[in-house]
Structures are given as structure tokens and as C-alpha cells.
Write an enzyme that holds these catalytic residues in place. Structure first.
Site, PDB file in Angstrom:
ATOM      1  N   ARG B   7      28.721  54.387  34.146  1.00 18.72           N
ATOM      2  CA  ARG B   7      28.297  53.211  34.735  1.00 18.72           C
ATOM      3  C   ARG B   7      27.054  52.713  34.545  1.00 18.72           C
ATOM      4  O   ARG B   7      26.449  51.792  34.344  1.00 18.72           O
ATOM      5  CB  ARG B   7      28.829  52.848  36.336  1.00 18.72           C
ATOM      6  N   GLU B  55      37.838  36.904  41.312  1.00 18.35           N
ATOM      7  CA  GLU B  55      37.920  37.491  40.080  1.00 18.35           C
ATOM      8  C   GLU B  55      38.361  36.231  39.042  1.00 18.35           C
ATOM      9  O   GLU B  55      37.905  36.376  37.856  1.00 18.35           O
ATOM     10  CB  GLU B  55      38.946  38.503  40.037  1.00 18.35           C
ATOM     11  N   PHE B  80      42.202  44.353  39.051  1.00 16.60           N
ATOM     12  CA  PHE B  80      42.052  43.018  38.947  1.00 16.60           C
ATOM     13  C   PHE B  80      41.632  42.263  37.720  1.00 16.60           C
ATOM     14  O   PHE B  80      41.896  41.165  37.569  1.00 16.60           O
ATOM     15  CB  PHE B  80      41.080  42.744  40.078  1.00 16.60           C
ATOM     16  N   ARG B 164      33.740  54.891  35.503  1.00 18.28           N
ATOM     17  CA  ARG B 164      32.667  54.572  35.940  1.00 18.28           C
ATOM     18  C   ARG B 164      31.965  55.826  36.281  1.00 18.28           C
ATOM     19  O   ARG B 164      30.599  56.030  36.397  1.00 18.28           O
ATOM     20  CB  ARG B 164      32.498  53.598  37.145  1.00 18.28           C
TER      21      ARG B 164
HETATM   22  C1  LIG Z   1      41.023  41.352  44.833  1.00 14.45           C
HETATM   23  C2  LIG Z   1      40.067  42.370  45.321  1.00 14.45           C
HETATM   24  N1  LIG Z   1      38.996  42.291  44.716  1.00 14.45           N
HETATM   25  C3  LIG Z   1      38.138  43.085  45.232  1.00 14.45           C
HETATM   26  C4  LIG Z   1      38.375  44.026  46.052  1.00 14.45           C
HETATM   27  C5  LIG Z   1      37.339  45.160  46.473  1.00 14.45           C
HETATM   28  N2  LIG Z   1      37.061  44.921  47.850  1.00 14.45           N
HETATM   29  C6  LIG Z   1      37.500  45.645  49.097  1.00 14.45           C
HETATM   30  S1  LIG Z   1      36.785  45.303  50.416  1.00 14.45           S
HETATM   31  C7  LIG Z   1      35.852  43.944  49.609  1.00 14.45           C
HETATM   32  C8  LIG Z   1      35.018  43.117  50.534  1.00 14.45           C
HETATM   33  C9  LIG Z   1      35.653  42.554  51.490  1.00 14.45           C
HETATM   34  O1  LIG Z   1      34.881  41.758  52.350  1.00 14.45           O
HETATM   35  P1  LIG Z   1      35.607  41.196  53.441  1.00 14.45           P
HETATM   36  O2  LIG Z   1      36.383  40.381  53.342  1.00 14.45           O
HETATM   37  O3  LIG Z   1      34.364  40.377  54.306  1.00 14.45           O
HETATM   38  O4  LIG Z   1      35.849  42.281  54.404  1.00 14.45           O
HETATM   39  P2  LIG Z   1      35.378  43.160  55.838  1.00 14.45           P
HETATM   40  O5  LIG Z   1      33.769  42.638  55.833  1.00 14.45           O
HETATM   41  O6  LIG Z   1      36.030  42.601  56.754  1.00 14.45           O
HETATM   42  O7  LIG Z   1      35.274  44.636  55.744  1.00 14.45           O
HETATM   43  C10 LIG Z   1      36.091  44.099  48.139  1.00 14.45           C
HETATM   44  C11 LIG Z   1      35.437  43.191  47.512  1.00 14.45           C
HETATM   45  C12 LIG Z   1      39.676  44.116  46.656  1.00 14.45           C
HETATM   46  N3  LIG Z   1      40.017  45.016  47.442  1.00 14.45           N
HETATM   47  N4  LIG Z   1      40.716  43.149  46.306  1.00 14.45           N
END
Ligand SMILES: Cc1ncc(C[n+]2csc(CCOP(=O)(O)OP(=O)(O)O)c2C)c(N)n1
Ligand SMILES: [Mg+2]
Lengths: 275, 310
Positions: B7, B55, B80, B164
Site C-alpha cells: 500500500r 462504493e 466491494f 496491501r
Molecule cells: C460496504 C462496506 N464498505 C466498507 C466497509 C468497511 N467499514 C467497516 S466499518 C466502516 C465505518 C462505518 O461507520 P459507521 O457506520 O459510522 O459505524 P460505527 O461508527 O457505528 O462503528 C467501514 C467503512 C464495510 N464494512 N462495508
């Protein structure tokens, strides 16, 4: 004593994450009061009959908070607490995101943006069949950026699904920063209302308000309910609260000991106050 | 063997390119810290767009940026990038004949503990079904850097499958890479291992080493590019050795194994054939080592496959 219960569960979550050396700490701690309100108060479920057709449905759309869900499911009796010790091991049924191998899990989640559409389907089937079960879906606020959330939001109100309850864990943070800095969400309540949902705003870390909101659904006949639960990411442990870096992070030995001390103190006062 | 974080190479190469090419922009969906894009965003904040957890939107926006002359590199987890973005990538980027570079990280078992939702076993098969798309899976930091540069100067869509975590350096800095050009890393007359990506190329090299001690001389080919496929090298090696094993870190259908089998069958060459890869299963959790054992992707599995071809 539900408030004390969720403090206990915070300890379970941290010890699970510590043991496995990995986990989504912040989002588990922000949402645990909501899960406790659901599993120990609102949901009409019987852990002995996890597939009972008449059960209320719960979909954990923010599947990365699996550690919290697993601890709650164990405490509720869906599987023995001993199983939690396998979390993070490669031969475990408890993956980093919930799967259908776990008793009590309704849908495999973890790829964000899936849960609400599935909830719409479950609620729609209940309407068509005249079944009385209700469907609850817990989402993240960062997750709200997924377009699929809003496609489902449209469908939920279009079909008049007042047996469907969406809950947003509105902790204001996602992985890369503050939600409003990354992709502005506010005014989130107005947006849900504009999509035809009856919006109920609460402090999602206040057990009284969580229960009050869950008891009041449907908030409006003929409309789906959206509980906008303001929470603090990492709630309950001083140095984890509101820290972006704690989205996915493991406490050091010292941090772990301090967290346990803080939670024990809070548990003692919750017991005293009988909450 | 020296290892370098893939990465870091990704971000560093784009930062270098951006110095002289104003049109280079990056997009990401809340995973910049995981996949390294963060370093680019720090260097060029005005050319970086973190669209949040969205995405499909990211790829649609990338297509729009490309339509007015930008050169967007959009990154997210491979799971994704393949599944969530597919329609936008297919239509708004590829069918529209635009210039979008989509980067899918954490290929196959390198998604480790994230499990089935996050483990891309299907991205290669999905992407291969998109006409004209260039599909690359660099096996080491040197080839990654070179192929990012090639991708930037090439007009057209590219899917770059990128580990990565750190990967062993396999090539000298002076090595050059082309789309559709495989690299024969080891010559052999008894069998040929066609491998894609860092994990499988390194396992194949280890397998060839083991086989050599048994008197079986196995050639190892780093495919570099799944599409276009280096048909010439594939057919020549298959004809020369008569025993073919394809090695990929994902479903052993629709991706490398299918591409190689098609090329060989159409050429008229006849060779024994075996596939190393995931056989019609979903992702699970574990260390990379455990998952490689679970799905039989290890050097010893490759060696056994070669032996099984009489
Ligand atoms: C489709 C998808 N894209 C990216 C991710 C990677 N990911 C895991 S948690 C997260 C952030 C989520 O934020 P939020 O919904 O605010 O969760 P919280 O603050 O409650 O942990 C991401 C981008 C995923 N799990 N699914
Ligand atoms: Mg959040």
C-alpha cells in the site's frame, strides 16, 4: 437493572476484543445500550426457539459491531458464554462479522448498506401474511452514505411498514473521521422524515430513553419508525470515547485494566441507583 | 528476501505521478487508512475525494471525473470493488469507454479475519466478464509500481487487484512490465505453474523448489496480467511441459484457471490440467496461513497437484 447490564456487557466486549486481539471497539460501545434495550426488553424472542416463525426480527446492519452482538446473544442465552472464548480463532463459528452459523443471527451482515432492505422484506411479508412480529434494523451513521439505505427507506414508507423500526447509532464518527466532515449527513432527522419515516430522537446511551422509544413503536400508524439515537462512540471508557482511532483498536494491558476499573465503578453506582 | 508494504508503494507511486500529471485524482470510500491512499490525500488534498461508505457512488463519480479528462484511481476492499461497484464500473466506466482505474485490496485469503462478507474470491471472475477491461494482479512491489505507472499512461479502464500488506521483492528495479505479458520466473520442462498475485507466485516458487528435489522440473510463470492474457506464453509453456497447474487466490473458476484452460484448448495443444484455488466455497476467517491450508493453496498443495498429473 438494564443500565448495569449494559455496563457488564461493555466489560464482556472489551475482554472479548482483548483476548482476540482485534475488534471494532468504538462502535460496539456506542451501540450496546440499544442492543440491551432490544434483547432484554423489547424483542419478543425465545432463545430456545431461535427460528420461531412468530419471533420479532432483528437485523444488525452495522455488522462490524459483531463483538457486541455476540456478547448480547450469549447473555440472552442463544448459545453458551463459553463459545465467546472462541471468537477470533480460525476454527470458531464467531467471525469478525455475523454469519448464519451463529444462533440468533437473522442475516449475515458486515458489508454495510444491506440491512434495511432486508428488514423491508421481512416487514412486508408480515403485512402480507397478517403476522404480528416486528422488524428492527440497527444501522451506523457512516453507513447512511450507502445509497441502498435510501432505496430501502423509500420502500419502507411506500409500503406503509409501521411494523418496521430503523435505528441509527448516531455516534458522529466513521473510520476516516467525523461523519459530517467525510460526507455530510445532517440534518439526518429531517432527511428520514422527508422519506416518510416517523422520526424519534433520543440519547441512545440513556437506557430510559432507549426503552421509552422502543416501547412507543410504531410512533405513527401507517409509517415506519426511525429511532435516531445520539450516542458517543466508545461510550463508557474515558479514553475511548469520541476517538476516531478507536474504531478498530485493541486496548493495551494498562488501558484494559483502566477500562475495567472505570466500568466497575460505574457498575457499583448503577447498582446503588438500581438502574 | 526483502519485503515492502504494497500500500505504501501504491500511494508513493501515485504521489510521484501526480507531481507531473495534474489530472491524477484519487477516490476512496472510508478506507483510506487501510489501503494507503491516505498518504496521497495528505500530499494532494485537493485531488482526493473520500466519498464516505458509498462504493457504487465512488465509481460513478470516478466515471464522471474521467469523462472530463481526469485520471481517477478509486480504491476499496476487493470484495466491494467487485460486488458493490460492478454495475457502475461496467456501464458508466467501461461501456462508456472511459478511463477509470479501480483498485481492489485484500485479495482472497489476505482478508483474514473479516470473513465471507469481506473476502474477495469472485472479483477476478466478475471483472473478466467485462469487455476490454485490463485486469492486473502484481506479485511484488516493483511490478506494482511499474504497473500503476502503465495504468496511468494508458487510456482505458483497469482493475488492479492489490495486496496491501508487505510482499517480497521478486524483480530488480530495472524490470519492465506490459499488459498481457507474463514473466517466466523459473524454467522447467516437466510441468508449468501459472500463478497470479504475490501469495500464489511465492507459493509456486516454493512448490517448484520442492519438486526439483524429486527430479520434477517445474516452470513458474508470474501471469501479472489476467486480461489481456499472455496466450503465447501460456500455450508455449503448456506445449513444452505437458502438465499445467493454475494457481490463484480466489475461486478456481471464471478467473485465471478458466482463462488458461480456454487458451490451451483453443490452441490445440493437449496438456494435463489441475487447478489450485478456492473450489466453490465462501470465505472464512483465520490467519493467511490457516486459510491457505483450509482452501489448499499452499506450496505443498501445488506440488501434490503436479504429482497427480501423470
Ligand atoms: C460496504 C462496506 N464498505 C466498507 C466497509 C468497511 N467499514 C467497516 S466499518 C466502516 C465505518 C462505518 O461507520 P459507521 O457506520 O459510522 O459505524 P460505527 O461508527 O457505528 O462503528 C467501514 C467503512 C464495510 N464494512 N462495508
Ligand atoms: Mg458511526
Amino acid at each position: 437493572m438494564l443500565a448495569a447490564q449494559s455496563l457488564e456487557l461493555r466489560k464482556d466486549i472489551l475482554s472479548l476484543i482483548k483476548r482476540a486481539n482485534g475488534g471494532h471497539t468504538g462502535g460496539c460501545l456506542s451501540s450496546i445500550d440499544i442492543l440491551v434495550g432490544l434483547y432484554f426488553h423489547a424483542l419478543r424472542i425465545d432463545p430456545a426457539m431461535p427460528r420461531d416463525p412468530g419471533r420479532d426480527r432483528f437485523v444488525m446492519s452495522k455488522g462490524h459491531s459483531a463483538e457486541g452482538l455476540y456478547c448480547v446473544l450469549a447473555k440472552a442465552g442463544f448459545f453458551p458464554a463459553l463459545v465467546l472464548e472462541q471468537y477470533g480463532r480460525f476454527d470458531s463459528t464467531l467471525y469478525g462479522h455475523p454469519t448464519m452459523n451463529v444462533p440468533g443471527v437473522e442475516m449475515p451482515t458486515g458489508a454495510l448498506g444491506h440491512g434495511l432492505a432486508v428488514g423491508v422484506g421481512m416487514a412486508l411479508a408480515a403485512k402480507r401474511d397478517g403476522a404480528s412480529y416486528r422488524t428492527f434494523v440497527l444501522m451506523g451513521d457512516g453507513e447512511q452514505a450507502e445509497g441502498s439505505v435510501w432505496e430501502a427507506a423509500m420502500a419502507g414508507s411506500h409500503y406503509g411498514l409501521d411494523n418496521l423500526v430503523g435505528i441509527v447509532d448516531y455516534n458522529g464518527l466513521q473510520i476516516s473521521g467525523k461523519v459530517d466532515d467525510v460526507m455530510r449527513l445532517s440534518p439526518l432527522g429531517d432527511r428520514w422524515a422527508a422519506f416518510g419515516w416517523k422520526v424519534v430522537q433520543i440519547d441512545g446511551n440513556d437506557m430510559g430513553q432507549v426503552i421509552g422509544a422502543l416501547d412507543s413503536v410504531p410512533a405513527k400508524a401507517g409509517s415506519p419508525t426511525l429511532i435516531l439515537a445520539r450516542t458517543i462512540k466508545g461510550k463508557g471508557v474515558s479514553f475511548i470515547e469520541n476517538q476516531v482511532a478507536w474504531h478498530h483498536k485493541v486496548p493495551t494491558d494498562e488501558q484494559y485494566a483502566q477500562a475495567m476499573r472505570e466500568l466497575d465503578t460505574a457498575i457499583a453506582s448503577a447498582r446503588e441507583a438500581r438502574v | 528476501m526483502e519485503k515492502r508494504e504494497m500500500r505504501a508503494v501504491y500511494a508513493q507511486t501515485l504521489i510521484e505521478l501526480a507531481k507531473t500529471n495534474e489530472d491524477i485524482v484519487i477516490l476512496d470510500a472510508d478506507l483510506m487508512h487501510a489501503n494507503g491512499a491516505f498518504a496521497f490525500a495528505k500530499a494532494y488534498p485537493e485531488r482526493s475525494f473520500n466519498v464516505g461508505v458509498a462504493e457504487a457512488n465512488m465509481v460513478g463519480v470516478a466515471a464522471g471525473l474521467s469523462s472530463v479528462g481526469k485520471i481517477p484511481f478509486a480504491s476499496t476492499f476487493g470484495s466491494f470493488a467487485g460486488r458493490r461497484d460492478y454495475d457502475q464500473f461496467f456501464i458508466s466506466a467501461n461501456y462508456a469507454r472511459l478511463n477509470v482505474k479501480l483498485v481492489g485490496t485484500d485479495p482472497g485469503v489476505t482478508a483474514k479475519y473479516n470473513g465471507g462478507t469481506h473476502m474477495p474470491f469472485e472479483d477476478l471472475a466478475l471483472m473478466r466478464a467485462i469487455p476490454k477491461l485490463v485486469i492486473l494482479e502484481p506479485s511484488d512491489p516493483v511490478s506494482l509500481g511499474k504497473l500503476i505507472r502503465k495504468s496511468a499512461s494508458y487510456y482505458g479502464c483497469v482493475y488492479l487487484r492489490m495486496q496491501r500488506s508487505p510482499a517480497s521483492v521478486l524483480y530488480p528495479e530495472s524490470e519492465e512490465f506490459e499488459f498481457g505479458r507474463a514473466k517466466v520466473l523459473r524454467e522447467g520442462s516437466d510441468a508449468v505453474l501459472f500463478a497470479l498475485g504475490s501469495v500464489m507466485v511465492n507459493e509456486s516458487l516454493a512448490a517448484a523448489e520442492t519438486l526439483a528435489t524429486e527430479g520434477i522440473r517445474a516452470a513458474v510463470v508470474d501471469m501479472v496480467s489476467l486480461k489481456p492474457l499472455d496466450v503465447e506464453t501460456v500455450v508455449a509453456q503448456a506445449g513444452k511441459t505437458g502438465r499445467v497447474v493454475t494457481c490463484e487466490n480466489g475461486q478456481a473458476s471464471g478467473g485465471l484457471s478458466s482463462a488458461v484452460a480456454e487458451a490451451i484448448l483453443e490452441s490445440g495443444v493437449r496438456a494435463g490440467f489441475a487447478r489450485i484455488g478456492v473450489k466453490d466455497e465462501f470465505g472464512e476467517v483465520g490467519t493467511v496461513e490457516y486459510l491457505m491450508e483450509r482452501y489448499a493453496l499452499r506450496a505443498q498443495d501445488i506440488a501434490a497437484a503436479v504429482r497427480s498429473l501423470a
